[in-house]
Motif scaffolding. Structure first.
Motif, PDB file in Angstrom:
ATOM      1  N   MET A   1      16.324 -11.518  13.626  1.00 26.09           N
ATOM      2  CA  MET A   1      15.319 -10.961  14.551  1.00 26.09           C
ATOM      3  C   MET A   1      15.678  -9.507  14.856  1.00 26.09           C
ATOM      4  SD  MET A   1      14.224 -12.253  18.361  1.00 26.09           S
ATOM      5  CE  MET A   1      15.693 -11.596  19.158  1.00 26.09           C
ATOM      6  N   PRO A   2      14.702  -8.633  14.916  1.00 23.67           N
ATOM      7  CA  PRO A   2      14.976  -7.231  15.276  1.00 23.67           C
ATOM      8  C   PRO A   2      15.598  -7.109  16.661  1.00 23.67           C
ATOM      9  CG  PRO A   2      12.772  -7.462  14.349  1.00 23.67           C
ATOM     10  CD  PRO A   2      13.284  -8.850  14.577  1.00 23.67           C
ATOM     11  N   ARG A   3      16.202  -5.978  16.907  1.00 19.99           N
ATOM     12  CA  ARG A   3      16.793  -5.683  18.213  1.00 19.99           C
ATOM     13  C   ARG A   3      15.796  -4.880  19.037  1.00 19.99           C
ATOM     14  NH1 ARG A   3      22.140  -2.569  16.913  1.00 19.99           N
ATOM     15  NH2 ARG A   3      20.688  -1.416  15.581  1.00 19.99           N
ATOM     16  N   PHE A   4      15.579  -5.283  20.283  1.00 19.20           N
ATOM     17  CA  PHE A   4      14.551  -4.685  21.121  1.00 19.20           C
ATOM     18  C   PHE A   4      15.171  -3.861  22.249  1.00 19.20           C
ATOM     19  CE2 PHE A   4      12.661  -8.460  19.236  1.00 19.20           C
ATOM     20  CZ  PHE A   4      11.489  -7.945  18.713  1.00 19.20           C
ATOM     21  N   ALA A   5      14.585  -2.687  22.488  1.00 22.47           N
ATOM     22  CA  ALA A   5      14.995  -1.808  23.583  1.00 22.47           C
ATOM     23  C   ALA A   5      13.845  -1.682  24.574  1.00 22.47           C
ATOM     24  CB  ALA A   5      15.374  -0.430  23.037  1.00 22.47           C
ATOM     25  N   ALA A   6      14.138  -1.833  25.844  1.00 21.00           N
ATOM     26  CA  ALA A   6      13.116  -1.678  26.884  1.00 21.00           C
ATOM     27  C   ALA A   6      12.822  -0.205  27.100  1.00 21.00           C
ATOM     28  CB  ALA A   6      13.591  -2.313  28.181  1.00 21.00           C
ATOM     29  N   ASN A   7      11.541   0.139  27.180  1.00 21.03           N
ATOM     30  CA  ASN A   7      11.156   1.511  27.490  1.00 21.03           C
ATOM     31  C   ASN A   7      11.029   1.642  29.009  1.00 21.03           C
ATOM     32  OD1 ASN A   7       9.223   3.767  28.123  1.00 21.03           O
ATOM     33  ND2 ASN A   7       9.497   4.109  25.938  1.00 21.03           N
ATOM     34  N   LEU A   8      11.959   2.360  29.620  1.00 20.87           N
ATOM     35  CA  LEU A   8      12.024   2.401  31.075  1.00 20.87           C
ATOM     36  C   LEU A   8      11.028   3.352  31.706  1.00 20.87           C
ATOM     37  CD1 LEU A   8      15.869   2.184  31.711  1.00 20.87           C
ATOM     38  CD2 LEU A   8      14.190   0.352  31.427  1.00 20.87           C
ATOM     39  N   SER A   9      10.256   4.080  30.903  1.00 19.45           N
ATOM     40  CA  SER A   9       9.177   4.886  31.458  1.00 19.45           C
ATOM     41  C   SER A   9       7.930   4.045  31.698  1.00 19.45           C
ATOM     42  CB  SER A   9       8.840   6.055  30.529  1.00 19.45           C
ATOM     43  OG  SER A   9       9.929   6.939  30.437  1.00 19.45           O
TER      44      SER A   9
ATOM     45  N   PRO B   1      -5.724  -3.483  21.744  1.00 15.41           N
ATOM     46  CA  PRO B   1      -5.892  -2.071  22.082  1.00 15.41           C
ATOM     47  C   PRO B   1      -5.412  -1.649  23.471  1.00 15.41           C
ATOM     48  CG  PRO B   1      -7.943  -3.209  22.463  1.00 15.41           C
ATOM     49  CD  PRO B   1      -6.971  -4.251  21.950  1.00 15.41           C
ATOM     50  N   GLU B   2      -5.039  -2.590  24.347  1.00 14.69           N
ATOM     51  CA  GLU B   2      -4.804  -2.214  25.744  1.00 14.69           C
ATOM     52  C   GLU B   2      -3.414  -1.654  26.028  1.00 14.69           C
ATOM     53  OE1 GLU B   2      -5.956  -5.276  24.916  1.00 14.69           O
ATOM     54  OE2 GLU B   2      -8.000  -5.375  25.732  1.00 14.69           O
ATOM     55  N   ARG B   3      -2.495  -1.708  25.076  1.00 14.83           N
ATOM     56  CA  ARG B   3      -1.105  -1.269  25.224  1.00 14.83           C
ATOM     57  C   ARG B   3      -0.349  -2.109  26.251  1.00 14.83           C
ATOM     58  NH1 ARG B   3       0.936   5.080  24.837  1.00 14.83           N
ATOM     59  NH2 ARG B   3       2.782   4.558  23.600  1.00 14.83           N
ATOM     60  N   HIS B   4      -0.652  -3.405  26.252  1.00 13.45           N
ATOM     61  CA  HIS B   4       0.106  -4.349  27.065  1.00 13.45           C
ATOM     62  C   HIS B   4       1.178  -5.013  26.192  1.00 13.45           C
ATOM     63  CE1 HIS B   4      -2.435  -3.560  30.401  1.00 13.45           C
ATOM     64  NE2 HIS B   4      -3.468  -4.285  30.012  1.00 13.45           N
ATOM     65  N   GLU B   5       1.659  -6.172  26.634  1.00 12.20           N
ATOM     66  CA  GLU B   5       2.684  -6.893  25.904  1.00 12.20           C
ATOM     67  C   GLU B   5       2.253  -7.166  24.467  1.00 12.20           C
ATOM     68  OE1 GLU B   5       3.532  -7.820  30.235  1.00 12.20           O
ATOM     69  OE2 GLU B   5       1.777  -7.474  28.983  1.00 12.20           O
ATOM     70  N   PRO B   6       3.212  -7.260  23.538  1.00 13.17           N
ATOM     71  CA  PRO B   6       2.859  -7.422  22.127  1.00 13.17           C
ATOM     72  C   PRO B   6       2.334  -8.801  21.751  1.00 13.17           C
ATOM     73  CG  PRO B   6       5.236  -7.400  22.404  1.00 13.17           C
ATOM     74  CD  PRO B   6       4.651  -7.022  23.724  1.00 13.17           C
ATOM     75  N   ASP B   7       2.309  -9.753  22.679  1.00  9.21           N
ATOM     76  CA  ASP B   7       1.676 -11.041  22.368  1.00  9.21           C
ATOM     77  C   ASP B   7       0.201 -11.036  22.750  1.00  9.21           C
ATOM     78  OD1 ASP B   7       2.180 -10.950  25.093  1.00  9.21           O
ATOM     79  OD2 ASP B   7       2.817 -13.042  25.236  1.00  9.21           O
ATOM     80  N   LEU B   8      -0.314  -9.876  23.173  1.00  3.83           N
ATOM     81  CA  LEU B   8      -1.733  -9.732  23.486  1.00  3.83           C
ATOM     82  C   LEU B   8      -2.385  -8.810  22.469  1.00  3.83           C
ATOM     83  CD1 LEU B   8      -1.476  -9.140  27.345  1.00  3.83           C
ATOM     84  CD2 LEU B   8      -2.153 -11.245  26.191  1.00  3.83           C
ATOM     85  N   GLY B   9      -3.634  -9.080  22.141  1.00  2.16           N
ATOM     86  CA  GLY B   9      -4.373  -8.156  21.296  1.00  2.16           C
ATOM     87  C   GLY B   9      -4.442  -8.574  19.844  1.00  2.16           C
ATOM     88  N   GLU B  10      -4.740  -7.598  18.986  1.00  2.00           N
ATOM     89  CA  GLU B  10      -5.151  -7.882  17.624  1.00  2.00           C
ATOM     90  C   GLU B  10      -4.022  -7.926  16.601  1.00  2.00           C
ATOM     91  OE1 GLU B  10      -7.637  -4.420  17.939  1.00  2.00           O
ATOM     92  OE2 GLU B  10      -6.713  -3.498  16.187  1.00  2.00           O
TER      93      GLU B  10
ATOM     94  N   TRP C   1       6.945 -13.393  25.554  1.00  2.00           N
ATOM     95  CA  TRP C   1       6.922 -13.130  24.102  1.00  2.00           C
ATOM     96  C   TRP C   1       8.331 -12.953  23.546  1.00  2.00           C
ATOM     97  CZ3 TRP C   1       8.987  -8.726  21.934  1.00  2.00           C
ATOM     98  CH2 TRP C   1       9.305  -7.685  22.824  1.00  2.00           C
ATOM     99  N   LEU C   2       9.199 -12.297  24.331  1.00  2.00           N
ATOM    100  CA  LEU C   2      10.566 -12.041  23.878  1.00  2.00           C
ATOM    101  C   LEU C   2      11.414 -13.305  23.978  1.00  2.00           C
ATOM    102  CD1 LEU C   2      12.626 -10.037  22.846  1.00  2.00           C
ATOM    103  CD2 LEU C   2      13.027  -9.304  25.202  1.00  2.00           C
ATOM    104  N   LYS C   3      11.235 -14.057  25.045  1.00  2.00           N
ATOM    105  CA  LYS C   3      11.973 -15.300  25.189  1.00  2.00           C
ATOM    106  C   LYS C   3      11.628 -16.276  24.066  1.00  2.00           C
ATOM    107  CE  LYS C   3      12.198 -14.705  30.211  1.00  2.00           C
ATOM    108  NZ  LYS C   3      11.685 -15.165  31.514  1.00  2.00           N
ATOM    109  N   GLY C   4      10.355 -16.247  23.665  1.00  4.52           N
ATOM    110  CA  GLY C   4       9.937 -17.118  22.558  1.00  4.52           C
ATOM    111  C   GLY C   4      10.627 -16.758  21.253  1.00  4.52           C
ATOM    112  N   LEU C   5      10.816 -15.474  21.016  1.00  6.56           N
ATOM    113  CA  LEU C   5      11.491 -15.033  19.789  1.00  6.56           C
ATOM    114  C   LEU C   5      12.967 -15.420  19.814  1.00  6.56           C
ATOM    115  CD1 LEU C   5       9.971 -11.468  19.291  1.00  6.56           C
ATOM    116  CD2 LEU C   5       9.550 -13.481  17.878  1.00  6.56           C
ATOM    117  N   ARG C   6      13.577 -15.326  20.987  1.00  5.89           N
ATOM    118  CA  ARG C   6      15.001 -15.651  21.083  1.00  5.89           C
ATOM    119  C   ARG C   6      15.240 -17.124  20.923  1.00  5.89           C
ATOM    120  NH1 ARG C   6      15.854 -11.793  26.381  1.00  5.89           N
ATOM    121  NH2 ARG C   6      16.267  -9.832  25.281  1.00  5.89           N
TER     122      ARG C   6
END
Length: 258
Positions: free
Chosen positions: A1-9, A209-218, A253-258
């Protein structure tokens, strides 16, 4: 699984900036990125980072007058000295944070008739910046950004970005591939990843398209993550999205991947 970094902005806006590091660590992130650290002394940011046991993987060089709408100065003729001074400041922060990558924002096209002049300025600035970054063991990144979010941004497509990299010709200059921007501008993400991954220094994600969590959208992010694993991508993936209802609450979404 890829390594994920939180964007704090974009993430953890429920907390003051320096408290977001601990919040991200509490949710299991091992690394973070953000847009700009310059409102805080480098020593304070470094203390928050190390206190949380996190790695800093990316931030942006100063973008010009952000409040006035500027989105970088790397391509702006007549602003070379400002670009160089901003790079020096970014290098100081990178050393304090032990961060290996700095994003050099291209800026906006002020006048289409001057695009060629801006391109020449951009290439010259990037070549000079890459040489300076190399002296510190740092990598510079450039990012294609969609014109829906940032109208007039100089760099929009993967092909254009990789052509700039080839023209600059410095090995420590790479592309920051944000799959959110790429999907909006051109799509065909799996093929774009296969074609360009060798020249990519960092990847970012968000739901489209909404730039929300990656388990939402197309987008089918699990498929794309599996593809990155298959292709041997060993870098970080920045989670540069706007949580729709609380950062920690949206991490299913992240917990599901882990």
């Amino acid at each position: 699984m890829p390594r994920f970094a939180a964007n704090l902005s974009m993430m953890y806006n429920e907390h003051a900036f320096l408290h977001r590091f601990a919040a991200a660590a509490g949710d299991g992130f091992a690394a973070v990125e953000f847009l700009f650290p310059y409102d805080h002394p480098a020593s304070e940011v470094a203390a928050a980072l190390r206190g949380a046991g996190l790695k800093q993987v990316l931030f942006n060089a100063p973008p010009g007058d952000w409040a006035a709408g500027e989105k970088g100065v790397a391509s702006l003729p007549g602003r070379e000295r400002e670009f160089d001074e901003g790079l020096d400041k970014a290098i100081d922060y990178a050393q304090a944070l032990e961060c290996p990558r700095i994003h050099l924002m291209a800026g906006l096209v002020a006048d289409e008739s001057r695009r060629a002049e801006q391109h020449a300025t951009y290439v010259a600035n990037l070549r000079r910046a890459a040489k300076r970054l190399a002296a510190y063991g740092l990598t510079g990144l450039i990012e294609p950004i969609n014109t829906r979010d940032i109208p007039g941004f100089l760099l929009n497509t993967q092909a254009d970005a990789h052509a700039v990299i080839a023209e600059v010709g410095e090995p420590n200059l790479k592309v920051q591939m944000d799959l959110y921007h790429c999907q909006i501008v051109e799509g065909d993400l799996a093929m774009k990843i296969r074609k360009y991954l060798a020249g990519v220094g960092h990847i970012q994600i968000a739901g489209v398209p909404e730039r929300h969590e990656p388990d939402l959208g197309e987008l089918n992010h699990p498929y794309l993550f599996a593809l990155l694993d298959q292709l041997g991508y060993e870098g970080w993936i920045g989670c540069e999205y706007r949580p729709r209802a609380g950062t920690s609450e949206g991490l299913g979404w992240l917990k599901g991947l882990r």
